[in-house]
Design an enzyme around this catalytic site. Structure first.
Site, PDB file in Angstrom:
ATOM      1  N   ASP A 201      -6.074  11.546 -20.678  1.00 41.58           N
ATOM      2  CA  ASP A 201      -5.551  12.514 -20.801  1.00 41.58           C
ATOM      3  C   ASP A 201      -4.720  12.878 -22.211  1.00 41.58           C
ATOM      4  OD1 ASP A 201      -6.022  13.000 -18.151  1.00 41.58           O
ATOM      5  OD2 ASP A 201      -4.063  13.063 -17.496  1.00 41.58           O
TER       6      ASP A 201
ATOM      7  N   GLU B  75      -6.906  20.739 -14.588  1.00 43.37           N
ATOM      8  CA  GLU B  75      -6.362  20.540 -13.381  1.00 43.37           C
ATOM      9  C   GLU B  75      -4.884  20.944 -13.139  1.00 43.37           C
ATOM     10  OE1 GLU B  75      -6.860  16.771 -11.858  1.00 43.37           O
ATOM     11  OE2 GLU B  75      -5.687  15.974 -13.713  1.00 43.37           O
TER      12      GLU B  75
HETATM   13  O1  F6P Z   1      -3.783  10.154 -15.378  1.00 42.85           O
HETATM   14  C1  F6P Z   1      -5.220  10.454 -15.536  1.00 42.85           C
HETATM   15  C2  F6P Z   1      -5.853  11.270 -14.633  1.00 42.85           C
HETATM   16  O2  F6P Z   1      -6.981  11.121 -14.905  1.00 42.85           O
HETATM   17  C3  F6P Z   1      -5.170  12.584 -14.457  1.00 42.85           C
HETATM   18  O3  F6P Z   1      -5.756  13.546 -15.514  1.00 42.85           O
HETATM   19  C4  F6P Z   1      -5.543  12.756 -13.125  1.00 42.85           C
HETATM   20  O4  F6P Z   1      -4.578  13.999 -12.415  1.00 42.85           O
HETATM   21  C5  F6P Z   1      -5.531  11.700 -12.530  1.00 42.85           C
HETATM   22  O5  F6P Z   1      -5.659  10.738 -13.344  1.00 42.85           O
HETATM   23  C6  F6P Z   1      -6.439  11.240 -11.231  1.00 42.85           C
HETATM   24  O6  F6P Z   1      -6.088  10.394 -10.645  1.00 42.85           O
HETATM   25  P1  F6P Z   1      -6.671   9.344  -9.351  1.00 42.85           P
HETATM   26  O7  F6P Z   1      -7.449   8.465  -9.880  1.00 42.85           O
HETATM   27  O8  F6P Z   1      -5.495   8.782  -8.643  1.00 42.85           O
HETATM   28  O9  F6P Z   1      -7.231  10.522  -8.817  1.00 42.85           O
END
Ligand code: F6P
Length: 342
Positions: A127, A222
């Site tokens: 991110d 998102e």
């Molecule tokens: O923190 C990084 C990230 O890629 C975010 O952009 C996203 O909301 C989240 O991780 C998704 O996490 P998970 O792997 O728990 O679905």
């Protein structure tokens, strides 16, 4: 000296390159013994710790994921989590720890440092929203994946005269959306930093049609929020750091655009493809530089610090400063992206 290494939070291309650099320099230059802690803070709580030698890091530079595994474990939310961390550091005779992670993992590292843990941080997140560093590794790979996807979606959107909505990652900050959208020629980019009005979005798309372009590419992070609805989530369930699971804004937007404009619309959610696979050359090099700098900080006894990229230099910064607040999108960059909207 015995040094533990852990990777926490969401995985990210380049994690293995960091581990490789720490172990390589630690063993070859400083004669340290290196240990891998499995699955982030969880492994330190459970005592899942394995030796890392030169063989264990051979061939991992181009590999995505993390050979150590990861988790979103928050020791402060686990019964006796913090006590177990300190007792396992003592039991395995670990003199220092390198924690590789984003805001959550490094936030924990900072709190444990305040309680006496000898820890150095390495910033990781696709991110790119960690403060005090120009870039985190993994971000460049994610942007490349978005760019390639947009190139592919362009041709099919054009052939069918459709609106193509592309949902990308970015929970609190729209870096991936802005940089990916800029690189891939998006017609509209929606980010968490700037709540959007659905009628304005539809107007931009229609303006483009009036100009004779009969397709549109809309990139949405998102975490972007429609003014009328707020955050769109998959479920209200929260992870141990209090984050809800995001996702769904793309489909919401697609439905609304089609309903309000009558234009045929399709939605692509890039999701975890942005985090998987091999790191770009940029990320491999950044991750390697971070790993080398981290083990050098351990050698110098500079704990409570995080390695960072500033300009083209790797610079240590206090963890306290790095985790104090998130780094959101530079609005000057967003203004550049806006030149190409509509
Ligand atoms: O923190 C990084 C990230 O890629 C975010 O952009 C996203 O909301 C989240 O991780 C998704 O996490 P998970 O792997 O728990 O679905």
């Amino acid at each position: 000296m015995r040094v533990g290494i852990l990777t926490g939070g969401g995985d990210c291309p380049g994690l293995n390159a960091v581990i490789r650099a720490i172990v390589r320099k630690g063993i070859m230059f400083y004669g340290y013994d290196c240990y891998g802690i499995k699955n982030g803070w969880l492994g330190l709580i459970e005592g899942k710790i394995v030796p890392l030698d030169l063989n264990s890091i051979s061939g991992i530079l181009p590999r995505g994921g993390t050979i150590l595994g990861t988790s979103r474990t928050n020791p402060f939310k686990k019964e006796n989590g913090v006590e177990k961390i300190f007792s396992n550091m003592a039991k395995f005779e670990l003199d220092a720890l390198v924690a590789i992670g984003g805001e959550d993992t490094l936030g924990v590292a900072y709190k444990l440092f305040q309680q006496g843990l000898k820890v150095v941080g390495v910033p990781k997140t696709i991110d790119n929203d960690l403060s005090c560093t120009d870039y985190t590794f993994g971000f460049d790979t994610a942007v490349s994946i978005v760019c390639e996807a947009l190139d592919r979606l362009h041709t099919t959107a054009e052939a069918h005269h459709r609106v193509m909505v592309v949902e990308v990652m970015g929970r609190h900050a729209g870096w991936i959306a802005v940089m990916g959208g800029l690189a891939g020629g998006a017609d509209l980019i929606l980010i968490p930093e700037v709540p959007f009005d659905l009628d304005d979005v539809c107007r931009e798309i229609q303006k483009r049609r009036e100009r004779g372009k009969d397709f549109s590419i809309v990139v949405v992070a998102e975490g972007a929020q429609p003014k009328e609805n707020g955050l769109i989530t998959q479920s209200e369930e929260r992870d141990p750091f209090g984050h809800v699971r995001l996702g769904g804004i793309g489909h919401y937007l697609g439905r609304e655009i089609e309903k309000r404009t009558g234009l045929e619309t399709r939605v692509t959610v890039l999701g975890h493809t942005q985090r998987g696979g091999s790191p770009t050359a940029f990320d491999r090099i950044l991750a390697t530089r971070f790993g080398i700098a981290a083990i050098d900080l351990v050698r110098e006894g500079k704990f409570g610090m995080m390695v960072s990229l500033q300009g083209n230099k790797i610079v240590p910064v206090p963890l306290e400063k790095a985790v104090a607040q998130l780094k959101t999108v530079d609005m000057e960059l967003y203004e550049i992206a806006k030149v190409f909207f509509g």
